[in-house]
Scaffold this motif. Structure first.
Motif, PDB file in Angstrom:
ATOM      1  N   MET A   1      21.959  79.331  58.648  1.00 13.93           N
ATOM      2  CA  MET A   1      21.916  80.247  57.518  1.00 13.93           C
ATOM      3  C   MET A   1      20.520  80.838  57.324  1.00 13.93           C
ATOM      4  SD  MET A   1      24.946  80.190  56.275  1.00 13.93           S
ATOM      5  CE  MET A   1      25.089  80.578  54.527  1.00 13.93           C
ATOM      6  N   GLU A   3      18.779  82.410  59.252  1.00 13.38           N
ATOM      7  CA  GLU A   3      18.577  83.725  59.866  1.00 13.38           C
ATOM      8  C   GLU A   3      19.071  84.844  58.963  1.00 13.38           C
ATOM      9  OE1 GLU A   3      17.079  84.311  62.665  1.00 13.38           O
ATOM     10  OE2 GLU A   3      16.794  82.228  63.253  1.00 13.38           O
ATOM     11  N   HIS A   4      19.738  84.468  57.895  1.00 17.11           N
ATOM     12  CA  HIS A   4      20.317  85.499  57.057  1.00 17.11           C
ATOM     13  C   HIS A   4      19.466  85.776  55.827  1.00 17.11           C
ATOM     14  CE1 HIS A   4      24.021  86.371  59.146  1.00 17.11           C
ATOM     15  NE2 HIS A   4      23.804  85.183  59.652  1.00 17.11           N
ATOM     16  N   GLU A 198      25.842  88.958  50.784  1.00 15.76           N
ATOM     17  CA  GLU A 198      26.250  87.547  50.812  1.00 15.76           C
ATOM     18  C   GLU A 198      26.765  87.058  49.466  1.00 15.76           C
ATOM     19  OE1 GLU A 198      26.345  86.307  53.679  1.00 15.76           O
ATOM     20  OE2 GLU A 198      25.001  87.649  54.730  1.00 15.76           O
ATOM     21  N   VAL A 200      30.337  87.481  48.460  1.00 15.11           N
ATOM     22  CA  VAL A 200      31.782  87.701  48.339  1.00 15.11           C
ATOM     23  C   VAL A 200      32.429  86.654  47.445  1.00 15.11           C
ATOM     24  CG1 VAL A 200      32.256  86.471  50.496  1.00 15.11           C
ATOM     25  CG2 VAL A 200      33.937  88.035  49.581  1.00 15.11           C
ATOM     26  N   ASP A 201      31.916  85.427  47.481  1.00  9.07           N
ATOM     27  CA  ASP A 201      32.536  84.388  46.662  1.00  9.07           C
ATOM     28  C   ASP A 201      32.084  84.441  45.200  1.00  9.07           C
ATOM     29  OD1 ASP A 201      34.190  83.295  48.646  1.00  9.07           O
ATOM     30  OD2 ASP A 201      32.485  82.244  49.523  1.00  9.07           O
ATOM     31  N   TYR A 211      37.605  95.938  45.913  1.00 10.50           N
ATOM     32  CA  TYR A 211      36.351  95.553  46.539  1.00 10.50           C
ATOM     33  C   TYR A 211      36.602  95.232  47.999  1.00 10.50           C
ATOM     34  CZ  TYR A 211      37.746  90.605  46.093  1.00 10.50           C
ATOM     35  OH  TYR A 211      38.411  89.403  46.190  1.00 10.50           O
ATOM     36  N   GLN A 212      35.611  95.503  48.799  1.00  9.57           N
ATOM     37  CA  GLN A 212      35.717  95.250  50.227  1.00  9.57           C
ATOM     38  C   GLN A 212      34.407  94.654  50.694  1.00  9.57           C
ATOM     39  OE1 GLN A 212      36.947  98.978  52.013  1.00  9.57           O
ATOM     40  NE2 GLN A 212      38.900  98.930  50.931  1.00  9.57           N
ATOM     41  N   ILE A 213      34.429  94.215  51.948  1.00 11.74           N
ATOM     42  CA  ILE A 213      33.248  93.553  52.450  1.00 11.74           C
ATOM     43  C   ILE A 213      33.078  93.933  53.908  1.00 11.74           C
ATOM     44  CG2 ILE A 213      34.488  91.474  53.123  1.00 11.74           C
ATOM     45  CD1 ILE A 213      32.069  90.020  51.734  1.00 11.74           C
ATOM     46  N   GLU A 214      31.862  94.070  54.339  1.00  8.09           N
ATOM     47  CA  GLU A 214      31.654  94.267  55.770  1.00  8.09           C
ATOM     48  C   GLU A 214      30.323  93.687  56.200  1.00  8.09           C
ATOM     49  OE1 GLU A 214      32.064  98.423  56.631  1.00  8.09           O
ATOM     50  OE2 GLU A 214      30.089  98.950  55.883  1.00  8.09           O
ATOM     51  N   GLN A 215      30.319  93.197  57.423  1.00 10.75           N
ATOM     52  CA  GLN A 215      29.097  92.592  57.959  1.00 10.75           C
ATOM     53  C   GLN A 215      28.395  93.605  58.847  1.00 10.75           C
ATOM     54  OE1 GLN A 215      28.970  88.466  59.734  1.00 10.75           O
ATOM     55  NE2 GLN A 215      28.440  89.647  61.544  1.00 10.75           N
ATOM     56  N   ALA A 231      19.120  89.525  62.086  1.00 18.73           N
ATOM     57  CA  ALA A 231      19.968  88.990  61.014  1.00 18.73           C
ATOM     58  C   ALA A 231      21.060  89.995  60.670  1.00 18.73           C
ATOM     59  CB  ALA A 231      19.150  88.678  59.765  1.00 18.73           C
ATOM     60  N   PHE A 232      22.250  89.452  60.433  1.00 25.42           N
ATOM     61  CA  PHE A 232      23.370  90.254  59.956  1.00 25.42           C
ATOM     62  C   PHE A 232      23.605  89.912  58.487  1.00 25.42           C
ATOM     63  CE2 PHE A 232      23.981  89.625  64.454  1.00 25.42           C
ATOM     64  CZ  PHE A 232      24.389  90.856  64.909  1.00 25.42           C
ATOM     65  N   SER A 234      26.471  90.337  55.184  1.00 27.78           N
ATOM     66  CA  SER A 234      27.785  90.776  54.696  1.00 27.78           C
ATOM     67  C   SER A 234      27.602  91.400  53.323  1.00 27.78           C
ATOM     68  CB  SER A 234      28.732  89.584  54.565  1.00 27.78           C
ATOM     69  OG  SER A 234      28.976  89.029  55.820  1.00 27.78           O
ATOM     70  N   TYR A 237      31.193  95.735  48.501  1.00 25.34           N
ATOM     71  CA  TYR A 237      31.032  97.083  47.942  1.00 25.34           C
ATOM     72  C   TYR A 237      32.360  97.558  47.379  1.00 25.34           C
ATOM     73  CZ  TYR A 237      33.304  98.583  52.250  1.00 25.34           C
ATOM     74  OH  TYR A 237      34.210  98.735  53.266  1.00 25.34           O
TER      75      TYR A 237
ATOM     76  N   SER B  26      33.968  88.093  57.082  1.00 25.50           N
ATOM     77  CA  SER B  26      33.728  89.463  56.642  1.00 25.50           C
ATOM     78  C   SER B  26      33.766  90.442  57.800  1.00 25.50           C
ATOM     79  CB  SER B  26      32.383  89.552  55.928  1.00 25.50           C
ATOM     80  OG  SER B  26      31.365  89.058  56.767  1.00 25.50           O
ATOM     81  N   THR B 238      20.535  86.560  67.792  1.00 25.34           N
ATOM     82  CA  THR B 238      21.220  85.976  66.651  1.00 25.34           C
ATOM     83  C   THR B 238      22.725  86.124  66.826  1.00 25.34           C
ATOM     84  OG1 THR B 238      19.357  86.542  65.254  1.00 25.34           O
ATOM     85  CG2 THR B 238      21.424  86.073  64.142  1.00 25.34           C
ATOM     86  N   GLY B 243      25.273  83.354  62.779  1.00 25.93           N
ATOM     87  CA  GLY B 243      23.970  83.742  62.269  1.00 25.93           C
ATOM     88  C   GLY B 243      22.834  82.905  62.822  1.00 25.93           C
ATOM     89  N   ARG B 359      42.120  87.687  47.489  1.00 27.47           N
ATOM     90  CA  ARG B 359      41.396  87.178  48.666  1.00 27.47           C
ATOM     91  C   ARG B 359      42.258  87.215  49.926  1.00 27.47           C
ATOM     92  NH1 ARG B 359      36.884  83.404  48.200  1.00 27.47           N
ATOM     93  NH2 ARG B 359      37.882  81.933  49.599  1.00 27.47           N
ATOM     94  N   ARG B 361      43.976  88.850  52.619  1.00 25.26           N
ATOM     95  CA  ARG B 361      43.901  90.217  53.142  1.00 25.26           C
ATOM     96  C   ARG B 361      44.440  90.261  54.561  1.00 25.26           C
ATOM     97  NH1 ARG B 361      39.386  93.552  50.009  1.00 25.26           N
ATOM     98  NH2 ARG B 361      39.706  92.443  48.072  1.00 25.26           N
ATOM     99  N   LEU B 382      40.155  96.353  57.176  1.00 24.78           N
ATOM    100  CA  LEU B 382      40.022  94.914  56.956  1.00 24.78           C
ATOM    101  C   LEU B 382      40.688  94.530  55.641  1.00 24.78           C
ATOM    102  CD1 LEU B 382      36.270  94.084  57.765  1.00 24.78           C
ATOM    103  CD2 LEU B 382      38.205  92.734  58.536  1.00 24.78           C
ATOM    104  N   ASN B 383      41.227  95.517  54.947  1.00 21.85           N
ATOM    105  CA  ASN B 383      41.594  95.311  53.546  1.00 21.85           C
ATOM    106  C   ASN B 383      43.052  95.543  53.233  1.00 21.85           C
ATOM    107  OD1 ASN B 383      38.857  94.729  52.439  1.00 21.85           O
ATOM    108  ND2 ASN B 383      38.480  96.681  53.461  1.00 21.85           N
TER     109      ASN B 383
END
Lengths: 262, 706
Positions: A1, A3-4, A198, A200-201, A211-215, A231-232, A234, A237, B26, B238, B243, B359, B361, B382-383
């Motif tokens: 973690m 790296e994030h 980071e 989403v929860d 709401y949506q999420i993307e990495q 680093a990636f 998530s 939005y 995600s 990475t 990660g 949640r 999806r 994704l949704n």
């Protein structure tokens, strides 16, 4: 973690103000890394793309700006201000494999490689964003670059042409000004305008709000052979271009908007 | 594969917790990784090598006769040798041998499997099986990657021993003759080895000798860095899944095949050997991704000439409870032969939609595979959520269950409802639409067909809209209407496809009511998109005293127009009313005059344009007036215009808004004209109500006989 990127953590020393502008354009394409054969786009401009866009405005070469935008050295908040809609656009493409690239002026001081235009095209569907717009708040630890960016934004100038992912998708840059970075609103839940890394929860679901999420890639670094993503992140939005409500997220306030920096 | 109960027993929550990803799901890769992890747990179990093994690849051989051929090598003597008494053992592959043979399949035409254990082709003859048996020693043990492992590993002697035995032709002859002598005929089998390392102990299986697993692992990993033009695509980066900074590989297989292979591009400088830079995945991560294949394939189906993937997941970090639900759903999709994945997933996961707070999806993608290297993704999200198709389905049922479609609704009493319905046209009837929407059949019935032979990269709107519905993305109204009209005009022949139009109308209403339709701000079209609400009837229209038939018709028309919000727009209403009049006059012509060519044929949908509206309206009203006089002459007790309620409304609508100045789009005009035609043609009360006479046409038109 490790790296994030940390979410909504302490601000680095000296991060008191930020520059705020909106990039928008009729089209955008931010290629998703899962796809090589397929050409899908991220919905939200990745942080690494924001860095590249600003570096282009500042006139910095490729691979020359990763330290400037490293964690601790920079802050970026991204707020989608339009509805994030995509469509498929069939495009004719040529092979860009090394063996199919022809050099123009190969022995000269300035040489450029181009795909051979006499070859037949292949048509592919590119997923493109339609009328995307993002408000960007940025702080750089490097004072010289920060001041240079401010004066470029003020005068509406740029070294390279700003674009949204592909060079043909020209971007318009609207400068809103320099604003102090202040503590965001307190409370158990807070409505946030920018994308939230980071978290989403921590979203407070509301049946009326999507709401949506993307990495996406967030930070890059250089090594001997080229560059890698270090680093990636998530991002959560709202695809309809509004705010989302979260619990337990540290926020900042910029120009009366609530944002989270990465 | 473990069934969901066995899975729970094997991995109770505390244990499963450790196996689940720490980072929230995600991305597509995150979903695939979770699938691969669940699949590995359910098949090969835990352990360092589990993700590399492919136990399911030989499931069909369990319990089959002569399904396991074992070459036995004795390493306990001075020199490695075949077992003196039984160089080859032929037996039955069984459950308790799965872990012991440690099979790892490699899909390659002429290659050998990654593990020393190899699966033969289907029904191989003894000759071939003998060759495969020898290759355990001559090909696998001498493989470069395997030899490298042998050089490094403390037990490398074991592998070198196999190779040594394989060098002697006499040994190979013994293997060949033993295989041929003992086999009854052709069979499908796993071929493996057993080794005895010390005289005092028994023969051991490869799964129990770590160096075999190590070599298998190395062979599998070697394929992650070399493929096609890439020879060694690996480097420190990475990992996009965990990660963590680690060794990453660039040519990992992906069950969806989005990444491998190069095609023409907009981006220059993509070098296959540098693929790990743009798509960095750790070795273990890459192998786990590959294990997602079985679940990913099970969750796919074909529609609109494309492969649609419908992958459920829980957004965020999956909890053990969610992981059990997900596993149960995936397991039942792999077991369900007679049901599509959408229905199975909805049945399994439907209950969780409600309490997962959004949640749950679905990753949805429609992939068109033109050739090996030419893929196009036509729609992707994704949704996806069960919520949206459920909502549309419920709205659709509300529409088709209302008085507008349902003949048996009390409000219709003895007249026909505004819209026709037929049991063979499922979109006009009252039923469960959810699965139809989830699978795409919903749009198949109303949208234009695309010709797959023409330019294959042209967008298929059905996929576009299908994915939008699943993801809750609103669709522009103009896109829907123009697709509907295109389908109407695609048809051969001039007859009016009433049930198709009714289906489209019901669908448009359902989508509007589910908030999935949008209008462009700059559009010249009316922005009225509030769907109709046919459940309530205005009290002043709810008559109970019977009244005359003509008044009934007026009341029906007024109610329909009033409750169909799209018709609040005067131009659409004008187009609809014109269609209604043409439909009714045409039906009259057919019934009373036995005309083979009626006004319906004369003014087909495809000929309707704004410039013609005024002229056609006048012509049809003229005809209506002529027929009315005719009826009066014949002694009808009606001394006014037939279909007065329609002509009056037309006059009212067009008087203040001359059609020559209309801004309505041609598609919108045609759609509402078609809707009017359908309405008019479905009004079967016409003759009876208007012409209660004893005229001479009664014989041809029993309806008029009162």
């Amino acid at each position: 973690m490790t790296e994030h990127a940390p979410a909504g953590s302490e601000l680095p020393d000296g991060a008191e103000t930020c520059l705020s502008f909106t990039v928008s354009g009729p089209w955008g394409h931010f290629r998703r890394i899962e796809g090589n054969i397929v050409k899908q786009t991220y919905r939200v401009i990745p942080r690494t793309t924001v860095a590249g866009l600003i570096a282009a405005m500042l006139g910095i070469e490729r691979d020359g700006y990763y330290d400037l935008f490293a964690p601790g050295e920079s802050l970026v908040a991204i707020e989608p201000t339009s509805e994030l809609r995509t469509m498929k656009l069939p495009m004719n493409t040529l092979s860009t494999a090394d063996e199919h690239m022809a050099s123009l002026n190969p022995r000269g001081k300035l040489s450029i490689k181009l795909p051979d235009p006499s070859k037949p095209r292949q048509q592919h569907n590119y997923e493109v964003l339609v009328d995307p717009a993002y408000r960007i708040d940025v702080w750089l630890d490097n004072d010289e670059r920060y001041d240079q960016l401010r004066s470029l934004l003020e005068s509406g100038e740029s070294y390279y042409v700003p674009s949204l992912g592909l060079s043909e998708y020209l971007a318009t840059v609207d400068y809103h000004g320099e604003f102090p970075i202040e503590q965001g609103p307190d409370g158990d839940t807070v409505a946030i305008d920018s994308t939230v890394p980071e978290a989403v929860d921590s979203i407070v679901p509301d049946p009326e709000t999507r709401y949506q999420i993307e990495q996406t890639p967030a930070f890059m670094e250089r090594d001997d052979g080229g560059r890698t993503t270090s680093a990636f992140v998530s991002y959560a939005y709202n695809p309809d271009g509004g705010s989302l409500t979260f619990t337990d997220v540290a926020t900042y306030s910029v120009d009366d908007r609530t944002v989270v920096f990465t | 594969m473990l069934d969901p109960n066995e899975f729970y027993d094997e991995y109770p929550p505390e244990r499963l917790e450790d196996e689940l990803p720490e980072r929230p799901i995600s991305s597509l890769r995150g979903i695939q990784h979770l699938y691969g992890r669940l699949y590995t747990l359910a098949t090969a179990g835990g352990g360092d090598y589990a993700a590399y093994l492919t136990p399911d690849q030989a499931n069909d051989l369990i319990g089959a006769e002569e399904s396991l051929i074992v070459v036995r090598v004795d390493l306990s003597g001075d020199r490695p040798a075949l077992d003196a008494d039984e160089p080859v053992k032929i037996t039955q592959y069984a459950d308790d041998l799965i872990q012991k043979v440690a099979h790892c399949k490699y899909n390659a035409a002429r290659g050998i499997d990654h593990s020393v254990t190899h699966r033969s082709g289907r029904n191989s003859d003894p000759e071939k099986l003998a060759r495969y048996a020898c290759e355990r020693l001559t090909k696998w043990a001498t493989d470069d990657v395997v030899q490298d492992v042998a050089d490094e590993h403390p037990d490398g002697e074991v592998i070198r021993g196999l190779a040594t035995v394989g060098e002697e032709e006499s040994n190979l002859d013994r293997i060949r003759s033993a295989v041929k002598a003992e086999l009854g005929g052709s069979t499908t089998a796993l071929l493996t080895v057993q080794v005895r390392r010390e005289a005092s102990v028994d023969y051991e299986w490869p799964g129990d000798v770590p160096v075999f697993n190590e070599a298998m692992r190395a062979r599998k990993l070697s394929k992650l860095v070399s493929k096609g033009q890439a020879t060694n695509s690996a480097g420190q980066a990475t990992d996009l899944i965990s990660g963590e900074r680690t060794r990453t590989v660039g040519t990992a297989e992906d069950p969806l095949n989005y990444f491998l292979g190069k095609q023409m591009e907009k981006f220059p400088g993509l070098d296959p050997d540098e693929a790990w830079r743009s798509h960095p995945i750790s070795e273990d991560g890459a192998v786990t991704l590959m294990n997602a294949e079985e679940f990913v394939d099970a969750c796919s189906y074909r529609t609109f000439n494309a492969d649609v993937y419908y992958l459920p997941y829980f957004l965020g970090r999956p909890t053990p409870a969610e992981a059990y639900n997900l596993y149960a759903a995936l397991h039942s999709v792999t077991q369900a032969d007679d049901m599509g994945p959408v229905q199975t997933l909805y049945d399994e996961l439907g209950d969780h939609e409600a309490n997962s707070e959004g949640r749950l999806r679905f990753y949805v993608a429609a992939v068109m595979k033109h050739q090996m290297s030419r893929f196009d993704v036509y729609g992707e999200t994704l949704n996806g959520r069960i919520h949206y198709p459920t909502e549309v389905g419920e709205r659709h049922e509300q529409i088709t269950g209302s008085w507008v479609f349902d003949e048996n609704d009390d409000r219709n009493r003895n007249r026909t409802p505004p819209m026709p319905s037929h049991e063979e046209w499922s979109l006009t009837t009252y039923q469960d639409f959810r699965e139809m929407i989830g699978s795409g059949a919903y749009l198949y019935r109303t949208f234009p067909f695309t010709d797959e032979d023409t330019d294959a990269t042209v967008d298929d709107e059905r996929i576009d809209v299908h994915v939008s519905i699943l993801a809750g993305d609103p669709v522009p109204r103009t896109q829907l209407v123009s697709a509907y009209v295109e389908r109407l005009l695609d048809r051969d022949g001039d007859d009016v496809p009433e049930l198709l139009i009714a289906s489209q109308f019901a669908q448009l209403c359902a989508l509007e009511n589910a908030d999935l339709v949008t209008t462009d701000a700059g559009d010249t079209e009316s922005t009225l998109i509030d769907g109709p609400d046919y459940d309530t009837m205005e009290p002043e229209h709810a008559r109970t005293d019977g009244g005359t038939a003509a008044l009934d018709r007026t009341e029906k028309l007024e109610s329909f127009i009033e409750q169909t919000d799209g018709l609040d727009d005067p131009e659409r209403k004008g187009a609809f009313l014109l269609g209604t009049l043409v439909g009714q006059v045409g039906t009259y012509q057919q019934g009373y005059h036995d005309r083979s060519t009626t006004v319906i044929d004369q003014y087909p949908i495809k000929s309707m344009t704004k410039t013609k509206v005024k002229r056609i309206t006048q012509e049809v009203i003229d005809k209506d007036v002529v027929y009315s006089r005719e009826m009066a002459k014949k002694g009808s007790n009606i001394n006014s215009t037939m279909y007065k309620e329609v002509t009056n409304a037309i006059v009212e609508t067009m008087a203040g808004n001359d059609p020559s100045g209309w801004e309505i789009s041609t598609d919108d005009l045609r759609f509402y004209y078609a809707l009017g035609l359908t309405y008019g043609m479905n009004d079967r009360s016409t003759n009876k109500d208007d012409a209660t006479t004893d005229d001479e046409t009664t014989d041809e038109s029993p309806d008029t006989n009162e």
